[in-house]
Design a protein around this motif. Sequence first.
Motif, mmCIF file in Angstrom:
data_model
loop_
_atom_site.group_PDB
_atom_site.id
_atom_site.type_symbol
_atom_site.label_atom_id
_atom_site.label_comp_id
_atom_site.label_asym_id
_atom_site.label_seq_id
_atom_site.Cartn_x
_atom_site.Cartn_y
_atom_site.Cartn_z
ATOM 1 N N LYS A 291 0.818 -1.210 0.000
ATOM 2 C CA LYS A 291 0.000 0.000 0.000
ATOM 3 C C LYS A 291 0.852 1.261 0.000
ATOM 4 C CE LYS A 291 -4.094 -1.950 2.254
ATOM 5 N NZ LYS A 291 -5.007 -1.874 3.425
ATOM 6 N N ASN A 295 0.474 4.211 -2.744
ATOM 7 C CA ASN A 295 0.216 5.611 -2.398
ATOM 8 C C ASN A 295 1.296 6.530 -2.953
ATOM 9 O OD1 ASN A 295 -2.081 4.890 -0.957
ATOM 10 N ND2 ASN A 295 -0.968 4.684 0.987
ATOM 11 N N TRP A 298 0.772 6.901 -6.641
ATOM 12 C CA TRP A 298 -0.377 7.761 -6.896
ATOM 13 C C TRP A 298 0.005 9.234 -6.730
ATOM 14 C CZ3 TRP A 298 -4.704 7.609 -9.340
ATOM 15 C CH2 TRP A 298 -5.709 8.565 -9.086
#
Length: 301
Positions: A291, A295, A298
């Motif tokens: 994750k 992130n 992104w």
Amino acid sequence: MSNLTSMSIFLLWEFSEVRELQILHFFMFLALYFTAMVGNLLIIAAIILDHHLHTPMYFFLTNLAMMDIGSVSVIIPKSMSNSIMNSRSISYSGCAAQVFCYLFFATSNISVLTVMAHDRHVAICNPLQYERIMHKGACIQMAVIVWIISLLYAIVHTCGTFANTFCSNNVNQFFCEIPKLLKLSCSDFYLVEVGLLVAGCSIGTGCFIFIIITYMQLFSAVLRIPSVHGQKKALSTCLPHLTVVSVLMSSGLFAYARPPTNASDLDVVFAVIYTTIPPMLNPFIYSMRNKDIKNALWKLF
């Protein structure tokens, strides 16, 4: 056969004599190379630009991505160039450089994966001592040791290979691979390099055994975590690394642990698998299961 030690070129294996298939090979390798380069460069950029990822685990992941970029850049562009130019040749010095660079990056790759296993083991099995053991200075020191060991290993094998007398310049592989080069030797010195290869493979096997034992201890520690959320969080940082190790091991075993055959085509296919698939898949494995990386990517986009 005449002594060809003074030869200026080697002739690599040709994927096809048909021009259309040569162009197809060029675009297929271009797609593999582009995917590996972009994926690993995105991982590096995401980690560098996100200060939350400036931790030992991601420091070593950056090193791994750099090694993956190096290993595919040593092999694929030359093969693409030969296909588009309808050529098979690589210079003697270019072949030696290819052997040296690929050995350096491949050895660094395995070494970094071993260090990453140690990092995860300390983080999960001894979390209170993690910052003391895996501090910035220790991480840099381990990375430098990896580079030095890989450099020495590459120098020894490159010198051991090209100290031989070659009686042919036809390499039955699409890049300069040591076992294929040793088959061209007509001197007894090749036995020294064979011994060095066996020793190197033994060290590599030892690294993988260390990783497996480390993960057995690690999973045992994870199962003792009382909360399910804690177990999932611990596993989320371990599974990508274990998957990467599994891909590398399976591709290597796929190439070298099979029964020997005289089929050059199969040797080339297996070589493509173990040289291109792991560097191409590693960024996707880490980005899909992590994750923090998701992130960071992104934010980067």
